[in-house]
Design an enzyme around this catalytic site. Structure first.
Site, PDB file in Angstrom:
ATOM      1  N   ASP A  22       0.878  -1.006  -0.168  1.00 40.48           N
ATOM      2  CA  ASP A  22      -0.115   0.283  -0.041  1.00 40.48           C
ATOM      3  C   ASP A  22       0.959   1.420   0.063  1.00 40.48           C
ATOM      4  O   ASP A  22       1.696   1.645   0.936  1.00 40.48           O
ATOM      5  CB  ASP A  22      -0.960  -0.150   1.399  1.00 40.48           C
ATOM      6  CG  ASP A  22      -2.244   0.937   0.988  1.00 40.48           C
ATOM      7  OD1 ASP A  22      -2.274   1.671   0.087  1.00 40.48           O
ATOM      8  OD2 ASP A  22      -3.061   0.825   1.834  1.00 40.48           O
TER       9      ASP A  22
ATOM     10  N   CYS B 115      -6.231   4.570  -3.757  1.00 39.74           N
ATOM     11  CA  CYS B 115      -6.300   3.170  -3.361  1.00 39.74           C
ATOM     12  C   CYS B 115      -7.526   2.568  -3.843  1.00 39.74           C
ATOM     13  O   CYS B 115      -7.480   1.625  -4.558  1.00 39.74           O
ATOM     14  CB  CYS B 115      -6.392   3.060  -1.874  1.00 39.74           C
ATOM     15  SG  CYS B 115      -4.985   3.776  -0.848  1.00 39.74           S
TER      16      CYS B 115
ATOM     17  N   LYS C  16      -6.443  -5.341   3.021  1.00 37.92           N
ATOM     18  CA  LYS C  16      -7.255  -4.113   2.848  1.00 37.92           C
ATOM     19  C   LYS C  16      -8.243  -4.397   1.744  1.00 37.92           C
ATOM     20  O   LYS C  16      -7.618  -4.509   0.555  1.00 37.92           O
ATOM     21  CB  LYS C  16      -6.131  -2.796   2.844  1.00 37.92           C
ATOM     22  CG  LYS C  16      -6.834  -1.508   2.205  1.00 37.92           C
ATOM     23  CD  LYS C  16      -5.925  -0.341   2.265  1.00 37.92           C
ATOM     24  CE  LYS C  16      -6.563   0.655   1.599  1.00 37.92           C
ATOM     25  NZ  LYS C  16      -5.552   1.964   1.405  1.00 37.92           N
TER      26      LYS C  16
ATOM     27  N   HIS D 105     -11.058  -2.205   0.613  1.00 32.97           N
ATOM     28  CA  HIS D 105     -11.576  -0.912   0.082  1.00 32.97           C
ATOM     29  C   HIS D 105     -12.327  -0.874  -1.326  1.00 32.97           C
ATOM     30  O   HIS D 105     -12.335   0.060  -1.889  1.00 32.97           O
ATOM     31  CB  HIS D 105     -10.275   0.058  -0.089  1.00 32.97           C
ATOM     32  CG  HIS D 105     -10.373   1.394   0.345  1.00 32.97           C
ATOM     33  ND1 HIS D 105      -9.244   2.163   0.552  1.00 32.97           N
ATOM     34  CD2 HIS D 105     -11.232   2.113   0.798  1.00 32.97           C
ATOM     35  CE1 HIS D 105      -9.647   3.301   0.726  1.00 32.97           C
ATOM     36  NE2 HIS D 105     -10.873   3.404   1.213  1.00 32.97           N
TER      37      HIS D 105
ATOM     38  N   HIS E 253       1.037   2.420   3.993  1.00 33.05           N
ATOM     39  CA  HIS E 253       0.205   3.411   4.331  1.00 33.05           C
ATOM     40  C   HIS E 253       0.191   4.300   5.646  1.00 33.05           C
ATOM     41  O   HIS E 253       0.536   3.414   6.462  1.00 33.05           O
ATOM     42  CB  HIS E 253      -1.152   2.837   4.143  1.00 33.05           C
ATOM     43  CG  HIS E 253      -2.207   3.719   3.788  1.00 33.05           C
ATOM     44  ND1 HIS E 253      -2.745   4.741   5.103  1.00 33.05           N
ATOM     45  CD2 HIS E 253      -2.953   3.987   2.690  1.00 33.05           C
ATOM     46  CE1 HIS E 253      -3.834   5.387   4.514  1.00 33.05           C
ATOM     47  NE2 HIS E 253      -3.785   5.195   3.254  1.00 33.05           N
TER      48      HIS E 253
ATOM     49  N   ASP F 117       0.048  -0.587  -4.906  1.00 39.11           N
ATOM     50  CA  ASP F 117      -1.185  -0.117  -5.432  1.00 39.11           C
ATOM     51  C   ASP F 117      -1.159   1.407  -5.828  1.00 39.11           C
ATOM     52  O   ASP F 117      -2.084   1.856  -6.677  1.00 39.11           O
ATOM     53  CB  ASP F 117      -2.286  -0.406  -4.390  1.00 39.11           C
ATOM     54  CG  ASP F 117      -2.269   0.708  -3.178  1.00 39.11           C
ATOM     55  OD1 ASP F 117      -1.172   1.160  -3.020  1.00 39.11           O
ATOM     56  OD2 ASP F 117      -3.341   1.107  -2.723  1.00 39.11           O
ATOM     57  N   ASN F 118      -0.151   2.159  -5.320  1.00 35.77           N
ATOM     58  CA  ASN F 118      -0.112   3.578  -5.549  1.00 35.77           C
ATOM     59  C   ASN F 118       1.138   4.003  -5.606  1.00 35.77           C
ATOM     60  O   ASN F 118       1.970   3.332  -4.994  1.00 35.77           O
ATOM     61  CB  ASN F 118      -1.112   4.372  -4.580  1.00 35.77           C
ATOM     62  CG  ASN F 118      -2.575   4.029  -4.738  1.00 35.77           C
ATOM     63  OD1 ASN F 118      -3.169   4.032  -3.902  1.00 35.77           O
ATOM     64  ND2 ASN F 118      -2.975   4.324  -5.951  1.00 35.77           N
TER      65      ASN F 118
END
Length: 439
Positions: free
Chosen positions: A12, A54, A107, A109, A209, A261-262
């Protein structure tokens, strides 16, 4: 070729420049020997691209569709409509229909109401958080009022039954959660190997994160603070999964993917780095688009390969679905491309570019070595708004996106605008789902 086991670990907000194999590691005060070794055993993608946030990225991964199509445009607070509508077909649903055991630990989301939890969307079981890690700060925040803001929980569920709260997600459980997620993942691998059932393990970890807090066993490990300690812990967790696959002797039967993811965190004091690229997540800069991605399949994917060819997160949906023997849905636009021939070294990447939205705005289009920006926001919340004349960068020669060269290369507008037109025609034929639309 027999369908492989599939392990997909998603970090994350891990920036391009954090891992040793991407130029970081010890230079960031946090050696990452386990992930670096994984990269040497497979294919390291230098040009793997994700969405801006996310929720958009995770929806693209699970549906194979850009978030503008599915309405998964941004993170929203608990209790408000969010996530993938049930009309969307998930990767887990496709693989489950092919006889895979499926599990999600981490996670999600993509929905926090009954009917939209992982166990409702193709996963046999799940354990983790329905939304995001910054909620772990809620109950410790000055003035927090549980009568108006939901207490966040770690949850679990099984297919066919309602998901349930397990324990409060707070600053203590935030430190412990990745250990628990990994232990559950190891048990899942062991159970399904024992009965010789192919499995799809989706392990979206909570690191890095914010608040980026390491497990107590890793606190102080690096001498460079919580962020570096958390990176070392993340590397260790990935290594635990690799070790279990090796111990069971199923490496050659397992397609293993590690990705982020980012782009990197931008919030102090947890700010990360994208290495040579400019920007962080929530922007259309390369530091937001490009993140680490490593693909290993011994005996199928050659070891030690490095590629700068374009791959997009939606491609993982199509590639993994086809690897598992599933057919890609034909009743809706699927933006993902099956990249297995490229991964196997049989041909080049089949992707030349993609459109990049932030919420409802088409911010940029990436095509070959070029990036055309319609809005300009190199730093989060510091945008100029929509540009009357777009900026064009050659991102191979200008990785920081500093020199607009449109005046010399207006020919690039042709292929890019054709991509935009084709997408708009697709959206007319198959209208987008509105954010928060009911099932």
């Amino acid at each position: 070729m027999n369908p492989p086991n599939i392990v997909l670990i998603l970090a994350d907000n891990l920036g391009w420049g954090e891992l040793g194999c991407y130029g970081g590691g010890a230079l960031r005060g946090a050696p990452t020997p386990r992930i670096d070794a994984l990269a040497s055993q497979g294919l390291l993608l230098q040009n793997f691209n994700v969405e801006s946030d996310c929720v958009p990225t995770r929806s693209a991964l699970m549906s194979g569709r850009h978030p503008i199509r599915t309405g998964c445009l941004q993170s929203v607070p608990p209790g408000l409509p969010q996530g993938l509508a049930r009309r969307e077909i998930t990767l887990a649903q496709l693989l489950s229909a092919q006889g895979y055991a499926t599990a999600h630990y981490g996670k999600w989301h993509l929905g926090d109401v009954q009917g939209r939890f992982p166990s409702d969307r193709g996963f046999d079981e799940w354990y983790g958080i329905p939304r995001t890690t910054d909620e772990s700060q809620f109950t410790a925040s000055v003035g927090y009022d549980p009568s108006v803001a939901d207490i966040p929980y770690i949850m679990q569920g099984r297919a066919g039954a309602p998901s349930q709260n397990v324990e409060e997600y707070n600053l203590d459980s935030r430190r412990r959660i990745d250990e628990t997620l990994t232990n559950r993942a190891l048990a899942f691998i062991q159970r399904n190997h024992a009965v010789q059932k192919p499995f799809f393990l989706y392990l979206p970890l909570t690191h890095l994160h914010f608040p980026t807090l390491p497990h107590r066993d890793f606190a102080g490990r690096t001498g460079h603070g919580d962020f570096a300690d958390s990176m070392v812990e993340m590397d260790h967790r990935v290594g635990q999964v690799i070790d279990e696959i090796e111990r069971l002797g199923i490496s050659e039967d397992t397609l293993f993917i590690f990705a982020s993811d980012n782009g990197p965190e931008f919030r102090a004091p947890y700010r990360g780095t994208a290495g040579p690229w400019r920007g962080t997540y929530h922007t259309a800069m390369e530091g937001s688009l490009r993140v680490p991605c490593i693909v290993r399949w011994p005996g199928k994917i050659a070891a030690g390969r490095v590629s700068n060819e374009i791959v997009h997160v939606t491609d993982l949906f199509s590639t993994l679905a086809r690897a598992g023997g599933a057919r890609i849905p034909e009743d809706r636009p699927i933006d993902g491309i099956d990249q297995m021939p490229f991964f196997l070294g049989e041909q080049k990447s089949l992707r030349e570019g993609f459109l990049f939205h932030i919420k409802n705005e088409l911010r940029a289009v990436k095509w070959r070595d070029w990036k055309l920006h319609f809005y300009w926001e190199p730093e989060v919340n510091e945008g100029k708004g929509k540009l009357e004349s777009p900026y064009l960068f050659n991102i191979t020669r200008d990785p920081k996106e500093e020199s607009d060269v449109l005046v010399y290369n207006t020919w690039v507008l042709g292929p890019i605008q054709r991509m935009v037109r084709a997408f708009h025609q697709s959206a007319t034929a198959h209208p987008h789902t509105a954010p928060g639309a009911p099932d």
